[in-house]
Write an enzyme that holds these catalytic residues in place. Structure first.
Site, PDB file in Angstrom:
ATOM      1  N   GLY A  14       0.974  -1.261   0.037  1.00  0.00           N
ATOM      2  CA  GLY A  14      -0.080  -0.019  -0.046  1.00  0.00           C
ATOM      3  C   GLY A  14       0.899   1.394  -0.029  1.00  0.00           C
ATOM      4  N   GLY A  17       0.623   3.801  -5.634  1.00  0.00           N
ATOM      5  CA  GLY A  17      -0.172   3.462  -6.759  1.00  0.00           C
ATOM      6  C   GLY A  17      -1.574   2.816  -6.168  1.00  0.00           C
ATOM      7  N   TYR A 153       4.601 -13.169 -15.225  1.00  0.00           N
ATOM      8  CA  TYR A 153       3.548 -12.251 -14.541  1.00  0.00           C
ATOM      9  C   TYR A 153       2.301 -12.455 -14.805  1.00  0.00           C
ATOM     10  CZ  TYR A 153       1.310  -7.696 -13.371  1.00  0.00           C
ATOM     11  OH  TYR A 153       0.306  -6.864 -13.146  1.00  0.00           O
TER      12      TYR A 153
END
Length: 255
Positions: A14, A17, A153
């Site tokens: 956190g 972004g 990814y």
């Protein structure tokens, strides 16, 4: 809206972004927020930017890929608030290389954070979650279209997309809803780090029906919806927030 008054929400990854924007959104809606990040200095800076409204932020330095860190995170959360009403499993990393260049270290790093980290964050949070809790997992638009430099990814994000559906079934008897959100091209530090060419923003924007990159606040709004009682009859679903990247063809620009 004050949909999260006195509710406690864990947000991993956190410090910037989408995770940071979601923390700010939920604080505005009355939540107590547990915020994690690997870098303590960046975590402290994020808390300063949030303003730690009325002591409603607990910052915990933790690596999402470390089970030891995750266990410690849950203990601190329990001491602070006792229970968790919602989890945004947001922490993620990306290695963007041609498949032939991916190393074992690259593979392990991405899978440890993006898949193992998400799984065990949710698993270990369950003992703190009462009936009616909510989990939102950050997936990706790359579930739906191939991206040539994102093999590991994309596979890790496909794994957590499926996890949202299976956990949605597994945890339904406890009244815990599990959904995922799939961002498109969002203007975040991770996107900026992977797109250093001056023309990348224009090229990516041209792929999107709405003609622009998204913003972290767009994802924060979607997460807030899925984690709130407004989505009380939604589980096992994926909400694509991409400006039409996946499902719509952009109008050609006349030149």
């Amino acid at each position: 809206m004050q949909r999260f008054t006195n509710k406690t929400v864990l947000i991993t990854g956190g410090t910037s972004g989408m995770g940071f924007a979601t923390a700010r959104r939920l604080l505005d809606e009355g939540a107590y927020v547990v915020l994690t990040g690997r870098d303590k200095a960046r975590l402290d800076a994020a808390v300063d930017r949030l303003g730690a409204v009325e002591g409603r932020v607990l910052a915990v330095a933790a690596d999402a890929g470390s089970l030891t860190d995750t266990d410690a995170l849950m203990r601190r959360t329990e001491t602070w608030r006792g229970t968790l009403d919602a989890v945004f499993a947001n922490a993620g990393v990306g290695v963007f290389k041609p498949t032939a260049e991916i190393t074992e270290d690259d593979f392990d790093h991405v899978v440890d954070v993006n898949f193992k980290g998400v799984f065990f964050t949710v698993q270990k949070a369950l003992r703190l979650m009462p009936q009616g809790g909510a989990v939102v997992i950050n997936a990706s638009w790359t579930l739906y279209r191939g991206l040539p430099v994102a093999s590991v990814y994309s596979a890790s994000k496909a794994a957590v997309h499926n996890l949202a559906r299976t956990l949605g079934s597994d945890l339904a008897p406890r009244g815990i809803r599990v959904n995922s959100v799939s961002p498109g091209y969002i203007d975040t530090p991770m996107w900026r780090a992977a797109n250093t060419d001056p023309g990348d923003e224009a090229r990516n924007s041209a792929e999107v029906a709405l003609g622009t990159l998204g913003h972290p606040d767009d994802i924060a709004a979607a997460v807030a919806f899925l984690a709130s009682d407004d989505a009380a009859y939604i589980t096992g679903q994926d909400l694509i927030v991409d400006g039409g990247l996946v499902g719509s063809v952009p109008v050609p620009v006349e030149g």
